[in-house]
Scaffold this motif. Structure first.
Motif, PDB file in Angstrom:
ATOM      1  N   ILE A 150       0.860  -1.179   0.000  1.00 18.82           N
ATOM      2  CA  ILE A 150       0.000   0.000   0.000  1.00 18.82           C
ATOM      3  C   ILE A 150       0.898   1.231   0.000  1.00 18.82           C
ATOM      4  N   LEU A 151       0.725   2.063  -1.009  1.00 14.04           N
ATOM      5  CA  LEU A 151       1.518   3.282  -1.172  1.00 14.04           C
ATOM      6  C   LEU A 151       0.613   4.500  -1.014  1.00 14.04           C
ATOM      7  N   PHE A 152       1.014   5.422  -0.144  1.00 15.95           N
ATOM      8  CA  PHE A 152       0.222   6.619   0.117  1.00 15.95           C
ATOM      9  C   PHE A 152       0.907   7.853  -0.458  1.00 15.95           C
ATOM     10  N   ASP A 153       0.165   8.624  -1.223  1.00 20.12           N
ATOM     11  CA  ASP A 153       0.609   9.944  -1.658  1.00 20.12           C
ATOM     12  C   ASP A 153       0.080  10.927  -0.624  1.00 20.12           C
ATOM     13  N   THR A 154       0.965  11.701   0.015  1.00 23.52           N
ATOM     14  CA  THR A 154       0.546  12.577   1.103  1.00 23.52           C
ATOM     15  C   THR A 154       0.911  14.034   0.825  1.00 23.52           C
ATOM     16  N   PRO A 155       0.318  14.978   1.561  1.00 27.11           N
ATOM     17  CA  PRO A 155       0.676  16.393   1.378  1.00 27.11           C
ATOM     18  C   PRO A 155       2.114  16.662   1.833  1.00 27.11           C
ATOM     19  N   PRO A 156       2.680  17.802   1.420  1.00 25.90           N
ATOM     20  CA  PRO A 156       4.012  18.181   1.879  1.00 25.90           C
ATOM     21  C   PRO A 156       4.061  18.329   3.397  1.00 25.90           C
ATOM     22  N   VAL A 157       5.187  17.934   3.981  1.00 26.88           N
ATOM     23  CA  VAL A 157       5.329  17.904   5.441  1.00 26.88           C
ATOM     24  C   VAL A 157       5.261  19.295   6.063  1.00 26.88           C
ATOM     25  N   LEU A 158       5.885  20.282   5.437  1.00 25.53           N
ATOM     26  CA  LEU A 158       5.975  21.602   6.045  1.00 25.53           C
ATOM     27  C   LEU A 158       4.692  22.418   5.888  1.00 25.53           C
ATOM     28  N   ALA A 159       3.758  21.923   5.093  1.00 22.32           N
ATOM     29  CA  ALA A 159       2.514  22.657   4.856  1.00 22.32           C
ATOM     30  C   ALA A 159       1.462  22.333   5.916  1.00 22.32           C
ATOM     31  N   VAL A 160       1.276  21.042   6.207  1.00 19.95           N
ATOM     32  CA  VAL A 160       0.241  20.583   7.146  1.00 19.95           C
ATOM     33  C   VAL A 160       0.764  19.376   7.911  1.00 19.95           C
ATOM     34  N   THR A 161       0.019  18.942   8.924  1.00 17.32           N
ATOM     35  CA  THR A 161       0.492  17.834   9.779  1.00 17.32           C
ATOM     36  C   THR A 161       0.117  16.455   9.242  1.00 17.32           C
ATOM     37  N   ASP A 162      -0.617  16.388   8.134  1.00 15.16           N
ATOM     38  CA  ASP A 162      -1.148  15.113   7.642  1.00 15.16           C
ATOM     39  C   ASP A 162      -0.069  14.049   7.454  1.00 15.16           C
ATOM     40  N   ALA A 163       1.044  14.427   6.823  1.00 13.35           N
ATOM     41  CA  ALA A 163       2.100  13.449   6.529  1.00 13.35           C
ATOM     42  C   ALA A 163       2.730  12.911   7.812  1.00 13.35           C
ATOM     43  N   GLN A 164       2.908  13.767   8.802  1.00 18.45           N
ATOM     44  CA  GLN A 164       3.464  13.309  10.074  1.00 18.45           C
ATOM     45  C   GLN A 164       2.549  12.271  10.717  1.00 18.45           C
ATOM     46  N   ILE A 165       1.251  12.541  10.683  1.00 19.93           N
ATOM     47  CA  ILE A 165       0.268  11.621  11.262  1.00 19.93           C
ATOM     48  C   ILE A 165       0.338  10.265  10.570  1.00 19.93           C
ATOM     49  N   LEU A 166       0.400  10.292   9.238  1.00 22.41           N
ATOM     50  CA  LEU A 166       0.390   9.041   8.482  1.00 22.41           C
ATOM     51  C   LEU A 166       1.722   8.298   8.588  1.00 22.41           C
ATOM     52  N   SER A 167       2.820   9.039   8.752  1.00 26.37           N
ATOM     53  CA  SER A 167       4.133   8.374   8.849  1.00 26.37           C
ATOM     54  C   SER A 167       4.186   7.468  10.069  1.00 26.37           C
ATOM     55  N   ASN A 168       3.424   7.809  11.084  1.00 32.05           N
ATOM     56  CA  ASN A 168       3.365   7.000  12.297  1.00 32.05           C
ATOM     57  C   ASN A 168       2.614   5.694  12.078  1.00 32.05           C
ATOM     58  N   LYS A 169       1.804   5.649  11.019  1.00 30.91           N
ATOM     59  CA  LYS A 169       0.991   4.463  10.746  1.00 30.91           C
ATOM     60  C   LYS A 169       1.596   3.567   9.655  1.00 30.91           C
ATOM     61  N   CYS A 170       2.594   4.104   8.926  1.00 30.05           N
ATOM     62  CA  CYS A 170       3.231   3.339   7.843  1.00 30.05           C
ATOM     63  C   CYS A 170       4.564   2.749   8.308  1.00 30.05           C
TER      64      CYS A 170
END
Length: 223
Positions: A150-170
């Motif tokens: 499963i590969l996730f395309d996520t928003p840029p890290v410095l723009a919003v917290t979404d990628a940080q949240i998902l990195s904890n789950k991958c």
């Protein structure tokens, strides 16, 4: 033409650039000896560095290897995967997370063996909360029962917290850095934010670096 250029691994699998994507795939597979990495996210420091193109081509080369791959558009703010693969975005990840559709009803098949697409679905008012929810944990479990990778395309890290949240789950995270675009201090900050979120950094892809023999992508370890 734009979509064909973006999906070079699908449309020109023998090109030098496609070979570089296969090299990245190999490096990912060798990055962990004790466990197979099955859940990965791709991000960048800022916009326009090529993370979505990289994610799409990595999904293609894993599928070409015979893995059953699900590419998930987890950029719930500016989704683009549905454009790249020419699928409808009337339903997708947000539909699954809000229990409006079962996973396999939301997944889109395309004209390529082993590769399946889950677009973002309708853009929600609370992307970070959705990605950090218990529903996301259930989604991961269900997806791993159906797919090899499963590969996730996520928003840029410095723009919003979404990628940080998902990195904890991958199991692993890949950062895409645009050559001549990414600044060193931004990359360092991005790495700090991801590791601070307990994300496991697999490496960095340097994108659009002009190299001999027309090779535009290469990969190096993060450590």
């Amino acid at each position: 033409m734009e979509h064909k250029r973006k999906l070079i691994t699908k449309n020109d699998p023998k090109s030098p650039v496609s070979e570089q994507y296969r090299t990245i795939r190999t490096n990912i597979q060798f990055s962990s000896i004790d466990e197979e990495i099955r859940t990965m996210m791709v991000t960048s420091s800022g916009p326009g560095e090529g993370k979505s193109t990289t994610t799409a081509n990595l999904a293609v080369v894993f599928a070409q290897q015979g893995k059953k791959v699900l590419l998930v558009d987890a950029d719930l703010r500016k989704p683009t995967v549905h454009y790249t693969f020419n699928v409808l975005n009337t339903s997708g990840l947000t539909s699954v997370l809000t229990s409006q559709l079962p996973l396999m009803e939301a997944v889109k098949a395309i004209d390529m063996k082993n590769l399946f697409i889950l677009p973002s679905g309708p853009i929600p008012p609370n992307p970070s909360e959705l990605l950090g929810s218990r529903a996301m944990d259930y989604f991961m479990k269900a997806a791993l029962e159906e797919f090899d990778i499963i590969l996730f395309d996520t928003p840029p890290v410095l723009a919003v917290t979404d990628a940080q949240i998902l990195s904890n789950k991958c199991q692993g995270t890949i950062i895409v850095a645009g050559s001549g675009k990414a600044e060193k201090d931004q990359l360092i900050k991005t790495k700090e934010l991801l590791t601070g979120a307990q994300g496991r950094l697999l490496g960095v892809v340097l994108n659009n670096k002009k190299m001999k023999e027309n090779q535009h992508y290469y990969y190096y370890g993060a450590n």
